[in-house]
Write a protein that holds these residues in place. Structure first.
Motif, PDB file in Angstrom:
ATOM      1  N   VAL A  97       0.822  -1.209   0.000  1.00 49.37           N
ATOM      2  CA  VAL A  97       0.000   0.000   0.000  1.00 49.37           C
ATOM      3  C   VAL A  97       0.853   1.254   0.000  1.00 49.37           C
ATOM      4  O   VAL A  97       0.467   2.283  -0.570  1.00 49.37           O
ATOM      5  CB  VAL A  97      -0.984   0.010   1.191  1.00 49.37           C
ATOM      6  N   THR A  98       2.039   1.199   0.625  1.00 49.58           N
ATOM      7  CA  THR A  98       2.916   2.366   0.619  1.00 49.58           C
ATOM      8  C   THR A  98       3.450   2.637  -0.779  1.00 49.58           C
ATOM      9  O   THR A  98       3.503   3.793  -1.226  1.00 49.58           O
ATOM     10  CB  THR A  98       4.083   2.164   1.603  1.00 49.58           C
ATOM     11  N   VAL A  99       3.849   1.594  -1.484  1.00 51.87           N
ATOM     12  CA  VAL A  99       4.315   1.761  -2.870  1.00 51.87           C
ATOM     13  C   VAL A  99       3.190   2.304  -3.745  1.00 51.87           C
ATOM     14  O   VAL A  99       3.386   3.210  -4.565  1.00 51.87           O
ATOM     15  CB  VAL A  99       4.847   0.423  -3.420  1.00 51.87           C
ATOM     16  N   PHE A 100       1.975   1.769  -3.552  1.00 51.60           N
ATOM     17  CA  PHE A 100       0.840   2.246  -4.346  1.00 51.60           C
ATOM     18  C   PHE A 100       0.545   3.712  -4.045  1.00 51.60           C
ATOM     19  O   PHE A 100       0.356   4.524  -4.974  1.00 51.60           O
ATOM     20  CB  PHE A 100      -0.398   1.396  -4.046  1.00 51.60           C
ATOM     21  N   ALA A 101       0.486   4.068  -2.752  1.00 50.29           N
ATOM     22  CA  ALA A 101       0.181   5.454  -2.382  1.00 50.29           C
ATOM     23  C   ALA A 101       1.258   6.407  -2.891  1.00 50.29           C
ATOM     24  O   ALA A 101       0.953   7.508  -3.371  1.00 50.29           O
ATOM     25  CB  ALA A 101       0.039   5.568  -0.862  1.00 50.29           C
ATOM     26  N   THR A 102       2.526   5.993  -2.791  1.00 48.02           N
ATOM     27  CA  THR A 102       3.612   6.839  -3.276  1.00 48.02           C
ATOM     28  C   THR A 102       3.526   7.032  -4.788  1.00 48.02           C
ATOM     29  O   THR A 102       3.679   8.163  -5.294  1.00 48.02           O
ATOM     30  CB  THR A 102       4.975   6.222  -2.906  1.00 48.02           C
ATOM     31  N   SER A 103       3.280   5.952  -5.512  1.00 46.10           N
ATOM     32  CA  SER A 103       3.173   6.043  -6.973  1.00 46.10           C
ATOM     33  C   SER A 103       2.020   6.956  -7.378  1.00 46.10           C
ATOM     34  O   SER A 103       2.158   7.775  -8.302  1.00 46.10           O
ATOM     35  CB  SER A 103       2.970   4.646  -7.573  1.00 46.10           C
ATOM     36  N   LEU A 104       0.909   6.826  -6.667  1.00 52.31           N
ATOM     37  CA  LEU A 104      -0.254   7.653  -6.980  1.00 52.31           C
ATOM     38  C   LEU A 104       0.041   9.131  -6.750  1.00 52.31           C
ATOM     39  O   LEU A 104      -0.224   9.976  -7.621  1.00 52.31           O
ATOM     40  CB  LEU A 104      -1.437   7.210  -6.122  1.00 52.31           C
ATOM     41  N   ILE A 105       0.625   9.439  -5.601  1.00 49.75           N
ATOM     42  CA  ILE A 105       0.870  10.839  -5.258  1.00 49.75           C
ATOM     43  C   ILE A 105       1.966  11.439  -6.139  1.00 49.75           C
ATOM     44  O   ILE A 105       1.872  12.589  -6.582  1.00 49.75           O
ATOM     45  CB  ILE A 105       1.212  10.957  -3.762  1.00 49.75           C
ATOM     46  N   VAL A 106       3.016  10.678  -6.423  1.00 47.96           N
ATOM     47  CA  VAL A 106       4.079  11.189  -7.308  1.00 47.96           C
ATOM     48  C   VAL A 106       3.524  11.428  -8.715  1.00 47.96           C
ATOM     49  O   VAL A 106       3.893  12.415  -9.374  1.00 47.96           O
ATOM     50  CB  VAL A 106       5.262  10.201  -7.340  1.00 47.96           C
ATOM     51  N   SER A 107       2.631  10.559  -9.168  1.00 46.56           N
ATOM     52  CA  SER A 107       2.014  10.762 -10.490  1.00 46.56           C
ATOM     53  C   SER A 107       1.200  12.046 -10.521  1.00 46.56           C
ATOM     54  O   SER A 107       1.249  12.806 -11.507  1.00 46.56           O
ATOM     55  CB  SER A 107       1.118   9.563 -10.837  1.00 46.56           C
ATOM     56  N   LEU A 108       0.456  12.303  -9.437  1.00 45.15           N
ATOM     57  CA  LEU A 108      -0.325  13.541  -9.374  1.00 45.15           C
ATOM     58  C   LEU A 108       0.581  14.760  -9.331  1.00 45.15           C
ATOM     59  O   LEU A 108       0.291  15.788  -9.972  1.00 45.15           O
ATOM     60  CB  LEU A 108      -1.238  13.505  -8.144  1.00 45.15           C
ATOM     61  N   PRO A 126      11.896   4.897   3.766  1.00 44.98           N
ATOM     62  CA  PRO A 126      12.114   3.941   4.867  1.00 44.98           C
ATOM     63  C   PRO A 126      11.282   4.250   6.111  1.00 44.98           C
ATOM     64  O   PRO A 126      10.639   3.339   6.664  1.00 44.98           O
ATOM     65  CB  PRO A 126      13.618   4.063   5.145  1.00 44.98           C
ATOM     66  N   LEU A 127      11.270   5.513   6.551  1.00 48.85           N
ATOM     67  CA  LEU A 127      10.505   5.848   7.747  1.00 48.85           C
ATOM     68  C   LEU A 127       9.007   5.841   7.476  1.00 48.85           C
ATOM     69  O   LEU A 127       8.210   5.532   8.375  1.00 48.85           O
ATOM     70  CB  LEU A 127      10.946   7.212   8.280  1.00 48.85           C
ATOM     71  N   THR A 128       8.623   6.159   6.241  1.00 43.52           N
ATOM     72  CA  THR A 128       7.201   6.053   5.884  1.00 43.52           C
ATOM     73  C   THR A 128       6.744   4.605   5.983  1.00 43.52           C
ATOM     74  O   THR A 128       5.696   4.295   6.567  1.00 43.52           O
ATOM     75  CB  THR A 128       6.965   6.582   4.463  1.00 43.52           C
ATOM     76  N   LEU A 129       7.540   3.715   5.429  1.00 45.65           N
ATOM     77  CA  LEU A 129       7.208   2.285   5.486  1.00 45.65           C
ATOM     78  C   LEU A 129       7.182   1.792   6.925  1.00 45.65           C
ATOM     79  O   LEU A 129       6.283   1.027   7.314  1.00 45.65           O
ATOM     80  CB  LEU A 129       8.227   1.491   4.675  1.00 45.65           C
ATOM     81  N   LEU A 130       8.142   2.233   7.731  1.00 44.52           N
ATOM     82  CA  LEU A 130       8.171   1.839   9.139  1.00 44.52           C
ATOM     83  C   LEU A 130       6.918   2.323   9.862  1.00 44.52           C
ATOM     84  O   LEU A 130       6.289   1.573  10.621  1.00 44.52           O
ATOM     85  CB  LEU A 130       9.421   2.402   9.812  1.00 44.52           C
ATOM     86  N   GLY A 131       6.530   3.573   9.607  1.00 41.79           N
ATOM     87  CA  GLY A 131       5.343   4.114  10.264  1.00 41.79           C
ATOM     88  C   GLY A 131       4.074   3.385   9.863  1.00 41.79           C
ATOM     89  O   GLY A 131       3.208   3.101  10.708  1.00 41.79           O
ATOM     90  N   VAL A 132       3.935   3.071   8.571  1.00 37.35           N
ATOM     91  CA  VAL A 132       2.750   2.354   8.102  1.00 37.35           C
ATOM     92  C   VAL A 132       2.711   0.948   8.702  1.00 37.35           C
ATOM     93  O   VAL A 132       1.643   0.456   9.101  1.00 37.35           O
ATOM     94  CB  VAL A 132       2.724   2.296   6.563  1.00 37.35           C
ATOM     95  N   THR A 133       3.870   0.299   8.789  1.00 40.32           N
ATOM     96  CA  THR A 133       3.924  -1.044   9.376  1.00 40.32           C
ATOM     97  C   THR A 133       3.530  -1.005  10.851  1.00 40.32           C
ATOM     98  O   THR A 133       2.745  -1.839  11.318  1.00 40.32           O
ATOM     99  CB  THR A 133       5.336  -1.634   9.236  1.00 40.32           C
ATOM    100  N   ILE A 134       4.072  -0.028  11.578  1.00 41.09           N
ATOM    101  CA  ILE A 134       3.731   0.112  13.002  1.00 41.09           C
ATOM    102  C   ILE A 134       2.236   0.372  13.168  1.00 41.09           C
ATOM    103  O   ILE A 134       1.582  -0.193  14.056  1.00 41.09           O
ATOM    104  CB  ILE A 134       4.557   1.238  13.639  1.00 41.09           C
ATOM    105  N   ALA A 135       1.681   1.218  12.309  1.00 45.32           N
ATOM    106  CA  ALA A 135       0.248   1.513  12.379  1.00 45.32           C
ATOM    107  C   ALA A 135      -0.578   0.262  12.096  1.00 45.32           C
ATOM    108  O   ALA A 135      -1.588   0.006  12.772  1.00 45.32           O
ATOM    109  CB  ALA A 135      -0.103   2.616  11.385  1.00 45.32           C
TER     110      ALA A 135
END
Length: 429
Positions: A97-108, A126-135
């Protein structure tokens, strides 16, 4: 004849006649996810800004919108996880989901033609992925606390296994705080309970057998009831295990230089204080029931007895306690991994003598040899050091759990817990 309540129409009228509302748990999930999500968002914003400052850029009218967009990535990713209501495989799902969200936002952002720094975006990941995993893990834990055991004969013994953390409920006393109902696979499967379970399911409650929940709760299987024929692997598990060999080789390559430096110093130290041989070599039970020669740095005096290691053991060479606590004596096993005799993660190999003794006692014991033995493993981080054969049997329940649930996510958990063990220098003797 059924009558609608005054002022009620449509589905509200149906509810008025006895139907129930399906309950959602979005609020509780959001509460659990907020700390990890907001921390990741704030760090992503700060990291992107700092990278731009380090690059000498001062066009803040371009930098700030991109930084805000990067801060939105963990929020979007966690929102997708909440809607999906999938809590298994927290690391894998977080990556997806982090890769998808990043791709979507970078495309926009690219569509707006705002100048981007892909290096800055990459450094936030890295920290974004860590935060999403912790959440995601926090959300999963919030749901595991919303469980009730449906009463049946023998429920008290099950509650003891769950250490009193799950309440006993009846079909009529399940409140809104319960998300999952645990049932007995024998008692509750019958014509009497079929309609009851259907109503619970239609209310939006998850139904799970208590043995399955206990297995996940304790991280171990019941050895007596374990049957290899009941193990069912998903395509992702099979694909991952095929990829493990490549991951092992890559890990050895990455660790080669520091391992050679540290290993060389240990080699010289042991030679200086106690002479040779420096390596301890022992036959261990390996993959498929075969044997292989396991390598370790010798940290005990020459010709030491083969008795189990005790705390502050007098046989340990001066200065080698810290070596054992940090597991540096295991460094030569990188050679075993490179040769394909071991993996970084798997059931810890035992000596041939112990294996033969336990195989004679426990019919399930040979099953742990179906997977490559590991430098660390689920039993190691969950149970720790085993001094007796009975403790080795206890560790078998964890090894069989790993055999049943092997996955990237479980290996990530094992790796993190192994690092934690090394940092706190616990479990080694």
């Amino acid at each position: 004849m059924l009558q609608n309540r005054a002022g009620a129409s449509g589905l509200e009228a149906v509810i008025g006649q006895g139907a129930r509302r399906r309950t959602h748990h979005y609020i509780s999930l959001i509460r659990a996810a907020v700390p990890g999500t907001l921390s990741a968002a704030g760090l992503a914003f700060a990291i992107y800004c700092l990278v731009m400052m380090g690059a000498g850029r001062g066009d803040w009218h371009n930098i700030v919108p991109v930084a805000i967009a990067m801060a939105a990535v963990p929020i979007v990713a966690v929102s997708l996880l909440i809607v999906a209501e999938r809590r298994s495989h927290p690391f894998t799902l977080a990556v997806m989901v982090t890769v998808f969200a990043t791709s979507l936002i970078v495309s926009l952002l690219a569509a707006t033609r705002i100048p981007l720094s892909y290096q800055g975006i990459a450094l936030t990941m890295p920290l974004t992925l860590l935060g999403v995993t912790i959440a995601n893990i926090a959300m999963a834990r919030s749901l595991t606390r919303r469980v009730g055991l449906l009463e049946f004969d023998g429920a008290v013994a099950v509650l003891d296994k769950l250490k009193g953390r799950v309440p006993l409920v009846t079909a009529d006393t399940i409140g809104p705080d319960i998300r999952r109902v645990l049932i007995d696979p024998h008692y509750h499967h019958g014509p009497e309970w079929g309609p009851v379970l259907t109503r619970l399911y239609l209310r939006g409650l998850d139904i799970e057998s208590w043995p399955s929940y206990v297995e996940g709760f304790t991280g171990r299987v019941d050895i007596d009831s374990f049957d290899l024929a009941d193990v069912s692997y998903s395509p992702s598990q099979i694909l991952y295990y095929r990829a493990k060999r490549a991951i092992d080789i890559a890990g050895v390559v990455v660790l080669a230089v520091p391992a050679l430096l540290v290993g060389g110093l240990l080699w010289l130290y042991i030679r200086a204080i106690d002479g040779g041989p420096v390596l301890f070599i022992q036959d261990r039970r390996g993959y498929g029931g075969g044997t292989f020669r396991l390598y370790k740095f010798r940290t005990m005096v020459k010709n030491a007895s083969t008795a189990s290691t005790a705390s502050n053991d007098a046989r340990i060479l001066p200065g080698c306690n810290i070596v054992r606590q940090l597991r540096l004596d295991e460094l030569p096993q990188l050679v075993n991994i490179l040769k394909g005799e071991m993996s970084f993660i798997g059931p810890r190999p035992v000596s041939v003598a112990i294996a033969e003794s336990l195989e004679a006692r426990i019919a399930q014991y040979p099953n742990r040899s179906i997977l490559l033995p590991g430098l660390t493993g689920w039993a190691q981080v969950s149970h720790g050091y085993a001094e007796t054969e009975d403790e080795e049997i206890a560790k078998l329940s964890y090894d069989l759990f790993y055999l049943k649930h092997v996955s990237l996510d479980l290996d990530v958990i094992i790796a993190v817990r192994t690092i934690k063990t090394l940092l706190f220098r616990s479990g080694a003797r």
